[in-house]
Write an enzyme that holds these catalytic residues in place. Structure first.
Site, short mmCIF file in Angstrom:
data_model
loop_
_atom_site.label_atom_id
_atom_site.label_comp_id
_atom_site.label_asym_id
_atom_site.label_seq_id
_atom_site.Cartn_x
_atom_site.Cartn_y
_atom_site.Cartn_z
CE LYS A 1 -6.08 1.77 -0.75
NZ LYS A 1 -6.27 2.02 0.54
NE ARG B 1 -6.00 9.23 3.19
CZ ARG B 1 -4.77 9.77 3.00
NH1 ARG B 1 -4.36 10.98 3.02
NH2 ARG B 1 -3.77 8.83 2.90
CE LYS C 1 -3.83 2.25 2.48
NZ LYS C 1 -4.63 2.06 3.41
C1 PBG Z 1 -7.45 3.34 5.16
C2 PBG Z 1 -7.79 3.00 3.84
C3 PBG Z 1 -7.59 3.87 2.62
C4 PBG Z 1 -8.31 3.42 1.62
C5 PBG Z 1 -8.81 2.08 2.39
N1 PBG Z 1 -8.37 1.98 3.52
C6 PBG Z 1 -7.32 5.33 2.61
C7 PBG Z 1 -5.86 5.65 3.24
O1 PBG Z 1 -5.00 4.89 3.54
O2 PBG Z 1 -5.65 6.87 3.70
C8 PBG Z 1 -8.40 4.10 0.42
C9 PBG Z 1 -9.29 3.66 -0.54
C10 PBG Z 1 -9.68 4.43 -1.87
O3 PBG Z 1 -9.02 5.36 -1.90
O4 PBG Z 1 -10.57 3.91 -2.57
N2 PBG Z 1 -6.82 2.19 5.87
#
Ligand code: PBG
Length: 331
Positions: free
Chosen positions: A253, A209, A199
């Site tokens: 991701k 967010r 990630k």
């Molecule tokens: C948070 C989380 C995020 C996403 C999924 N789980 C955002 C982040 O890490 O700030 C992002 C998903 C998206 O942008 O569609 N743990």
């Protein structure tokens, strides 16, 4: 080298749709799709998310007919994300392991109504954290090992609520091992872990967010735990560690700008590999589609099929319902 022109004419294989279909290497099926859903409190609410046109937050009563619609389209896996009311957020994040928090109630209700549905829940503190972070923030630092204790509690409560897949998305060190050990110890031998293994610290998460109400709260950034976008070797190490610690599936991701990472992960580990086509990717494509700058159906199918070509077994995508509709229309 292959034979050369005119013994070989590449265009012979592209001469009509049946020949093209015969030699097609990758395809998208409905079973590849995981549909993220945003849940909120209240009753009878379907609330649009301004930064993600076409995506809504659902109260628990309205999410049931929505999921029924997804199942009728042929989508059997959903990932639930909560918009936690601000009075339930704190810097210690207790709401994350409240068995009656939004996602746990929603999971119980959905499982009761649709036993065949596969439900995935994020393991991370950000929807519950008044500091907006995935981990606990103390004296300006994200404290890793104390966060693991919180994540373990959150994971167990989610497994107890009936989640089929836990998705640790927090990028703390050691979390997969801690969660896997806790699941085994507590009798959750079949609970799957899809680790958000690679990630990246990406600007593409902005709309998400906003959707979970973490945007205004976030103190600083997530760069001390999410991977630096230029790094491939680091991503491979993170994936390797998560597999070693007990993940069943791994995820890269964001998706589209990271297809090279997906490809490398699949080839290195030959392991179930997923991508998350994240909120920013969705909003970017959707904005262009709404302006008629891009053609909707072909754009959705192309963007998702390219994940398959890169090596994905499945994709989390906000386009899941549209993609299923397109697949149904074309079959
Ligand atoms: C948070 C989380 C995020 C996403 C999924 N789980 C955002 C982040 O890490 O700030 C992002 C998903 C998206 O942008 O569609 N743990």
């Amino acid at each position: 080298m292959l034979s050369s022109f005119p013994k070989r004419r590449g265009r012979r294989l592209r001469q009509n749709s049946r020949v093209r279909a015969l030699v097609r290497e990758n395809g998208l099926s409905k079973s590849d799709l995981i549909c993220p859903i945003f849940i909120r409190d209240g009753e009878n609410i379907i609330e649009p998310i301004p930064s993600m046109p076409g995506i809504n937050r659902y109260s628990i009563d309205t999410v049931i007919p929505y999921v029924e619609k997804l199942i009728n389209l042929g989508i059997f896996t959903v990932a639930l994300f909560p918009l936690t009311p601000s009075d339930k957020k704190s810097s210690t994040c207790e709401e994350a392991w409240n068995p009656k928090n939004l996602v746990n109630i929603a999971t119980r209700k959905l499982k009761y109504n649709f036993p065949e549905l596969i439900i995935m829940l994020d393991v991370a503190l950000d929807p519950y954290n008044s500091d907006g972070h995935d981990g606990l923030l103390v004296d300006g630092k994200i404290i890793n090992d104390e966060t693991l204790v919180a994540l373990e509690r959150q994971a167990l409560v989610q497994a107890e609520a009936g989640a089929d897949i836990l998705g640790p998305s927090d990028m703390m060190d050691g979390r997969i091992g801690v969660i896997r050990t806790a699941l085994e110890k507590n009798g959750f031998k079949d609970t799957l872990i899809m680790s958000y293994a690679a990630k990246f610290s990406s600007a593409f998460y902005g709309p998400f967010r906003e959707a979970v109400g973490a945007q205004g709260l976030l103190k600083g950034d997530k760069k001390t735990y999410q991977i630096d976008p230029p790094n491939m070797e680091e991503a491979i190490r993170e994936v390797g560690e998560d597999i070693f610690e007990g993940a069943d599936m791994v995820m890269v991701k964001p998706g589209m700008p990271y297809l090279d990472v997906i490809s490398e992960v699949k080839r290195k580990f030959s392991f179930p590999t997923f991508a998350y086509q994240v909120s920013g990717e969705y909003s970017m494509l959707k904005g262009a589609i709404e302006n008629n700058w891009l053609d909707k159906d072909s754009m959705i199918v192309e963007s998702l099929t390219c994940f398959k070509r890169a090596g994905c077994d499945g994709i989390l995508t906000y386009f899941a319902p549209d993609a299923a509709e397109i697949i149904n229309k074309n079959s």
